[in-house]
Motif scaffolding. Structure first.
Motif, short mmCIF file in Angstrom:
data_model
loop_
_atom_site.label_atom_id
_atom_site.label_comp_id
_atom_site.label_asym_id
_atom_site.label_seq_id
_atom_site.Cartn_x
_atom_site.Cartn_y
_atom_site.Cartn_z
N ALA A 81 2.03 5.27 -0.20
CA ALA A 81 2.89 5.86 0.85
C ALA A 81 3.87 6.41 0.38
N TRP A 82 5.31 5.59 -0.24
CA TRP A 82 6.19 5.44 -0.50
C TRP A 82 6.38 6.51 -1.18
N ARG A 96 3.53 13.47 -2.12
CA ARG A 96 1.88 12.97 -2.33
C ARG A 96 0.99 14.17 -1.72
N LEU A 110 -4.98 2.59 2.55
CA LEU A 110 -3.30 2.17 1.85
C LEU A 110 -4.76 0.09 1.59
N THR A 121 -4.25 9.48 7.15
CA THR A 121 -3.42 9.75 5.85
C THR A 121 -3.09 10.97 5.98
N LEU A 161 7.06 0.67 6.40
CA LEU A 161 5.44 1.83 6.77
C LEU A 161 6.12 2.52 7.88
N PHE A 166 3.59 7.82 6.86
CA PHE A 166 2.17 7.65 6.68
C PHE A 166 1.50 7.17 7.40
N LEU A 167 1.57 6.88 8.27
CA LEU A 167 0.78 6.67 9.18
C LEU A 167 0.48 7.49 10.22
N THR A 213 7.76 5.74 6.69
CA THR A 213 7.41 6.28 5.33
C THR A 213 6.83 7.80 6.65
#
Length: 399
Positions: free
Chosen positions: A375-376, A380, A322, A316, A199, A204-205, A202
């Motif tokens: 997230a992957w 986006r 998520l 995010t 994670l 994403f966070l 990615t």
């Protein structure tokens, strides 16, 4: 089930509570890096409010009109669920019902909000969805009178709450030994990247440090101010500022809790996971902003500075959390990335996660945008003003 350090104190507890409600026989172990409620929610600004429905057009464009309505229903329902839980369980946290207000200082943002409110009203009418948010809209002098803030040209009020911010087999490795469990839930928000490499990769966070100050006038009485009994968001001030006054009868009555100031930081406080220090520049900004918001006549010339504190929040790109099982990792689940808006998303995210874990399917009311797999994804939705640079955020409300 193992639960690690959690940004949202009620999210951690909510997941365990909802699991036990569904299956009372379960054995649940919570694992904390420090102490209970030691994350950002233990130091938050005391607000329990929705309000992202004021950005309806943005969500409708990203996910579709029905999904945008679904999200605002979750947001509103989440806040009411938290209130219901506090009442039913007798939680001692100075929980009070208030009117929360989004206040606007610029014609551009106020015009956008009015367009958004008109759009959401039309969409709900067309979809046959009942209006459940009782709105109070004030403009011009009335907006100033209702908020007590000079220069406000428009404001929207609606119900909210405040609380006391002072007060397969999966193996989990800890410094005190290893734990084996059928299911592990990461309710770890900004700290998730250090626990899950996949994670983290990615991107994403995004962890960030949020900051609040408590201050009161050395002279004057803010308990007579028009904003008493309201929580105020200064939506287009550029720093995501907000405040409320501790009400009569509560500890610290008359204290003004003021958060925000993120935009004056060169980094917008992004990428920081250390909540043991404060940003001195933001502290100065906040202490200056409070008297300016109230006006010198109301506030007086001197302030009593009570304290400053920080907490680590997690953002995010699309402002959604998520929620679900980590792809390809049986028994490993997460509910993370609450975007500083956990009081309006976390409780029902916990409920959705428990349904996924126990019944194998997500509830119909859960927005599709909450799914873990995004997230992957290479493409986006990206409109989070917490991540955008200031020059890219022109015309966007501060979420």
């Amino acid at each position: 089930m193992g639960l690690h350090h959690n940004r949202l104190r009620h999210l951690r507890a909510a997941i365990a509570y909802k699991l036990l409600t569904h299956s009372p026989h379960l054995k649940i172990l919570m694992l904390e890096a420090r102490t209970a409620a030691s994350g950002a929610s233990g130091r938050n600004g005391g607000h329990c409010r929705a309000g992202w429905w004021l950005n309806f057009e943005k969500y409708a464009a990203a996910w579709g009109e029905e999904e945008a309505v679904k999200f605002e229903e979750l947001e509103r329902g989440n806040v009411e669920d938290v209130a219901g839980f506090v009442r039913e369980e007798g939680v001692d946290c100075d929980f009070r019902e208030v009117v929360t207000v989004d206040a606007f200082y610029t014609e551009g943002e106020w015009g956008r909000v009015k367009r958004d409110m008109g759009l959401r009203k039309e969409v709900r009418r067309r979809l046959g969805v009942e209006e459940k948010v009782e709105q109070k809209v004030w403009e011009g002098r009335e907006a100033e009178e209702q908020t007590g803030l000079k220069g406000v040209i428009g404001a929207v009020g609606y119900k909210a709450y405040t609380q006391n911010p002072y007060r397969g087999k999966v193996e989990v490795h800890t410094f005190r030994g290893n734990v084996r469990a059928a299911n592990v839930v990461l309710a770890t928000n900004a700290y998730t990247n250090s626990l899950h490499d996949g994670l983290a990769k990615t991107g994403f966070l995004k962890p960030s440090r949020s900051q609040v100050t408590a201050i009161r006038p050395a002279e004057g009485n803010v308990l007579q101010h028009a904003s008493i009994g309201k929580s105020i968001a200064l939506d287009d001030k550029g720093s995501g500022d907000y405040f409320f006054i501790r009400q009569p009868g509560l500890e610290g009555a008359g204290d003004v809790l003021y958060g925000g100031g993120r935009s004056i930081s060169p980094t917008r406080e992004m990428g920081i996971t250390d909540d043991s220090t404060i940003n001195e520049a933001i502290a100065v900004y906040q202490k200056r902003s409070v008297p300016e918001a109230f006006g010198q006549d109301q506030w007086g010339k001197q302030s009593d500075e009570i304290r400053d504190w920080t907490g680590i929040t997690c953002y995010t790109p699309d402002t959604y959390p998520l929620v679900g099982q980590l792809p390809g990792e049986q028994g490993l689940w997460a509910s993370v990335g609450m975007d500083g808006h956990g009081m309006a998303m976390a409780f029902r995210s916990a409920e959705a996660l428990v349904q996924l874990m126990t019944m194998g399917e997500e509830p119909e009311w859960l927005p599709k945008g909450f799914r873990m797999a995004r997230a992957w994804e290479e493409t986006r939705v990206n409109f989070s003003p917490h991540i955008w640079k200031p020059e890219q955020r022109e015309g966007l409300a501060q979420l």
